[in-house]
Write a protein that holds these residues in place. Structure first.
Motif, PDB file in Angstrom:
ATOM      1  N   VAL A  78      50.606  33.333  49.090  1.00 53.60           N
ATOM      2  CA  VAL A  78      49.529  33.639  48.323  1.00 53.60           C
ATOM      3  C   VAL A  78      48.437  34.279  49.173  1.00 53.60           C
ATOM      4  CG1 VAL A  78      47.664  32.673  46.928  1.00 53.60           C
ATOM      5  CG2 VAL A  78      50.086  31.288  46.822  1.00 53.60           C
ATOM      6  N   SER A  79      48.028  33.862  50.343  1.00 52.85           N
ATOM      7  CA  SER A  79      46.968  34.856  51.070  1.00 52.85           C
ATOM      8  C   SER A  79      47.427  36.267  51.239  1.00 52.85           C
ATOM      9  CB  SER A  79      46.714  34.101  52.456  1.00 52.85           C
ATOM     10  OG  SER A  79      46.095  32.751  52.370  1.00 52.85           O
ATOM     11  N   GLU A  80      48.850  36.551  51.443  1.00 48.74           N
ATOM     12  CA  GLU A  80      49.229  37.791  51.594  1.00 48.74           C
ATOM     13  C   GLU A  80      49.043  38.398  50.373  1.00 48.74           C
ATOM     14  OE1 GLU A  80      50.230  40.640  54.460  1.00 48.74           O
ATOM     15  OE2 GLU A  80      49.996  38.442  54.773  1.00 48.74           O
ATOM     16  N   ILE A  81      49.553  37.976  49.271  1.00 43.31           N
ATOM     17  CA  ILE A  81      49.489  38.515  47.988  1.00 43.31           C
ATOM     18  C   ILE A  81      48.012  38.899  47.681  1.00 43.31           C
ATOM     19  CG2 ILE A  81      49.845  37.919  45.504  1.00 43.31           C
ATOM     20  CD1 ILE A  81      52.053  36.258  46.217  1.00 43.31           C
ATOM     21  N   CYS A  82      47.100  38.046  48.021  1.00 42.24           N
ATOM     22  CA  CYS A  82      45.653  38.414  47.586  1.00 42.24           C
ATOM     23  C   CYS A  82      45.100  39.425  48.489  1.00 42.24           C
ATOM     24  CB  CYS A  82      44.867  37.120  48.044  1.00 42.24           C
ATOM     25  SG  CYS A  82      44.946  35.574  46.670  1.00 42.24           S
ATOM     26  N   HIS A  83      45.699  39.374  49.958  1.00 40.67           N
ATOM     27  CA  HIS A  83      45.124  40.298  50.626  1.00 40.67           C
ATOM     28  C   HIS A  83      45.910  41.697  50.179  1.00 40.67           C
ATOM     29  CE1 HIS A  83      45.543  43.435  53.734  1.00 40.67           C
ATOM     30  NE2 HIS A  83      44.538  42.859  54.303  1.00 40.67           N
ATOM     31  N   ALA A  84      47.053  41.957  49.815  1.00 37.88           N
ATOM     32  CA  ALA A  84      47.649  42.867  49.251  1.00 37.88           C
ATOM     33  C   ALA A  84      47.203  43.672  47.948  1.00 37.88           C
ATOM     34  CB  ALA A  84      49.189  42.909  49.102  1.00 37.88           C
ATOM     35  N   ILE A  85      46.640  42.581  47.083  1.00 31.28           N
ATOM     36  CA  ILE A  85      46.006  43.109  45.938  1.00 31.28           C
ATOM     37  C   ILE A  85      44.686  43.783  46.247  1.00 31.28           C
ATOM     38  CG2 ILE A  85      45.037  42.529  43.554  1.00 31.28           C
ATOM     39  CD1 ILE A  85      47.450  40.420  43.563  1.00 31.28           C
ATOM     40  N   SER A  97      33.483  38.955  41.112  1.00 31.03           N
ATOM     41  CA  SER A  97      34.367  38.054  40.889  1.00 31.03           C
ATOM     42  C   SER A  97      35.859  38.657  41.470  1.00 31.03           C
ATOM     43  CB  SER A  97      34.768  37.757  39.458  1.00 31.03           C
ATOM     44  OG  SER A  97      33.854  36.786  38.896  1.00 31.03           O
ATOM     45  N   ILE A  98      35.840  40.078  41.346  1.00 33.10           N
ATOM     46  CA  ILE A  98      37.022  40.836  41.838  1.00 33.10           C
ATOM     47  C   ILE A  98      36.942  40.711  43.464  1.00 33.10           C
ATOM     48  CG2 ILE A  98      38.241  42.786  42.023  1.00 33.10           C
ATOM     49  CD1 ILE A  98      37.582  43.445  39.252  1.00 33.10           C
ATOM     50  N   HIS A  99      35.630  40.872  44.017  1.00 30.10           N
ATOM     51  CA  HIS A  99      35.542  41.068  45.293  1.00 30.10           C
ATOM     52  C   HIS A  99      35.857  39.599  45.863  1.00 30.10           C
ATOM     53  CE1 HIS A  99      34.142  44.922  46.182  1.00 30.10           C
ATOM     54  NE2 HIS A  99      33.197  45.017  45.060  1.00 30.10           N
ATOM     55  N   ARG A 100      35.240  38.557  45.141  1.00 28.10           N
ATOM     56  CA  ARG A 100      35.613  37.174  45.645  1.00 28.10           C
ATOM     57  C   ARG A 100      37.142  36.829  45.627  1.00 28.10           C
ATOM     58  NH1 ARG A 100      33.157  34.420  42.000  1.00 28.10           N
ATOM     59  NH2 ARG A 100      30.982  35.514  42.446  1.00 28.10           N
ATOM     60  N   ALA A 101      37.691  37.079  44.466  1.00 31.34           N
ATOM     61  CA  ALA A 101      38.947  36.869  44.450  1.00 31.34           C
ATOM     62  C   ALA A 101      39.940  37.423  45.488  1.00 31.34           C
ATOM     63  CB  ALA A 101      39.586  37.136  43.259  1.00 31.34           C
ATOM     64  N   PHE A 102      39.785  38.745  46.038  1.00 31.94           N
ATOM     65  CA  PHE A 102      40.484  39.139  46.654  1.00 31.94           C
ATOM     66  C   PHE A 102      40.138  39.590  47.958  1.00 31.94           C
ATOM     67  CE2 PHE A 102      41.915  40.286  42.506  1.00 31.94           C
ATOM     68  CZ  PHE A 102      43.178  39.544  42.418  1.00 31.94           C
ATOM     69  N   ALA A 103      39.024  38.709  48.692  1.00 29.55           N
ATOM     70  CA  ALA A 103      38.456  38.780  49.875  1.00 29.55           C
ATOM     71  C   ALA A 103      39.408  38.523  51.118  1.00 29.55           C
ATOM     72  CB  ALA A 103      37.151  38.058  49.978  1.00 29.55           C
ATOM     73  N   ARG A 104      38.935  38.783  52.246  1.00 30.36           N
ATOM     74  CA  ARG A 104      39.673  38.359  53.554  1.00 30.36           C
ATOM     75  C   ARG A 104      40.112  37.218  53.449  1.00 30.36           C
ATOM     76  NH1 ARG A 104      37.095  40.743  58.697  1.00 30.36           N
ATOM     77  NH2 ARG A 104      36.581  38.595  59.160  1.00 30.36           N
ATOM     78  N   ASP A 105      39.145  35.960  53.034  1.00 33.33           N
ATOM     79  CA  ASP A 105      39.346  34.549  52.929  1.00 33.33           C
ATOM     80  C   ASP A 105      39.304  34.264  51.524  1.00 33.33           C
ATOM     81  OD1 ASP A 105      40.044  31.948  53.577  1.00 33.33           O
ATOM     82  OD2 ASP A 105      37.954  31.636  54.173  1.00 33.33           O
ATOM     83  N   THR A 131      45.440  34.548  35.680  1.00 32.34           N
ATOM     84  CA  THR A 131      44.973  35.212  34.601  1.00 32.34           C
ATOM     85  C   THR A 131      44.182  36.661  35.656  1.00 32.34           C
ATOM     86  OG1 THR A 131      44.629  33.622  33.131  1.00 32.34           O
ATOM     87  CG2 THR A 131      43.410  35.851  32.810  1.00 32.34           C
ATOM     88  N   THR A 132      43.517  36.223  36.485  1.00 31.58           N
ATOM     89  CA  THR A 132      42.580  37.283  37.396  1.00 31.58           C
ATOM     90  C   THR A 132      43.723  38.238  38.139  1.00 31.58           C
ATOM     91  OG1 THR A 132      40.918  35.591  37.709  1.00 31.58           O
ATOM     92  CG2 THR A 132      41.036  37.379  39.432  1.00 31.58           C
ATOM     93  N   ILE A 133      44.858  37.624  38.608  1.00 33.65           N
ATOM     94  CA  ILE A 133      45.855  38.441  39.279  1.00 33.65           C
ATOM     95  C   ILE A 133      46.613  39.473  38.109  1.00 33.65           C
ATOM     96  CG2 ILE A 133      47.931  38.538  40.075  1.00 33.65           C
ATOM     97  CD1 ILE A 133      46.995  35.636  41.774  1.00 33.65           C
ATOM     98  N   VAL A 134      46.660  39.268  37.108  1.00 29.67           N
ATOM     99  CA  VAL A 134      47.355  39.971  36.307  1.00 29.67           C
ATOM    100  C   VAL A 134      46.479  40.870  35.289  1.00 29.67           C
ATOM    101  CG1 VAL A 134      48.612  39.682  33.802  1.00 29.67           C
ATOM    102  CG2 VAL A 134      49.284  38.058  35.587  1.00 29.67           C
ATOM    103  N   ARG A 135      45.278  40.426  35.353  1.00 26.34           N
ATOM    104  CA  ARG A 135      44.133  41.264  34.833  1.00 26.34           C
ATOM    105  C   ARG A 135      43.844  42.593  35.772  1.00 26.34           C
ATOM    106  NH1 ARG A 135      39.572  38.047  31.593  1.00 26.34           N
ATOM    107  NH2 ARG A 135      40.636  37.740  29.881  1.00 26.34           N
ATOM    108  N   VAL A 136      43.781  42.217  36.979  1.00 24.49           N
ATOM    109  CA  VAL A 136      43.392  43.060  37.840  1.00 24.49           C
ATOM    110  C   VAL A 136      44.796  44.216  38.007  1.00 24.49           C
ATOM    111  CG1 VAL A 136      42.906  43.647  40.369  1.00 24.49           C
ATOM    112  CG2 VAL A 136      41.651  41.870  38.806  1.00 24.49           C
TER     113      VAL A 136
END
Length: 112
Positions: free
Chosen positions: A33-40, A62-70, A77-82
Motif C-alpha cells: 500500500v505504501s508503494e502504491i501511494c508513493h507511485a500514485i 486531500s490529494i497531497h495528504r493522501a499520497f504524501a511521503r508518509d 474512492t480517493t485512489i480510483v478518482r485520482v
C-alpha cells in the motif's frame, strides 16, 4: 553541516504518463500500500494539481495528504478518482501460480 534530505530521490520518478502507469502497476504487483501511494503521488507531479482536484472532486490538500511521503492510507474512492482524473484505470487479472483462497463450489459461485 546541514542534513541533506533524500526524500523521493531514492525512488524512481516518472517522466511520462507511460512511465507513471508502469510505476503504479509495479507497485500493485507488490501489493504494498505504501508503494502504491508513493507511485500514485509521484504520478500526480506530472499534472496540474488544481486540475486534478477539479476533475476528481477531491480537494488539493486531500490529494497531497493522501499520497504524501508518509501517506495516511487513502480510501479506495480517493485512489480510483485520482487515477481516473489522470486518465488511468484499474483492472484485475488472475495471477498464475498464486496461492489464492479456495473457491466456493461452482454451484455457489454461479449465484454471484
Amino acid at each position: 553541516m546541514p542534513k541533506k534530505s533524500v526524500g523521493c530521490a531514492t525512488r524512481p520518478q516518472p517522466a511520462s504518463r507511460r512511465a507513471a502507469a508502469d510505476l503504479i502497476n509495479e507497485a500493485f504487483k507488490k501489493s504494498d500500500v505504501s508503494e502504491i501511494c508513493h507511485a500514485i503521488g509521484a504520478a500526480t507531479h506530472l499534472y496540474n494539481i488544481s486540475h486534478l482536484a477539479d476533475k476528481s472532486g477531491i480537494a488539493r490538500t486531500s490529494i497531497h495528504r493522501a499520497f504524501a511521503r508518509d501517506p495516511q492510507k487513502p480510501n479506495f474512492t480517493t485512489i480510483v478518482r485520482v487515477l481516473d482524473a489522470m486518465g488511468f484505470q484499474l483492472h484485475v487479472k488472475m495471477r498464475r501460480n498464486a496461492g489464492a483462497a479456495l473457491l466456493k463450489s461452482v454451484e455457489n459461485a454461479k449465484s454471484l
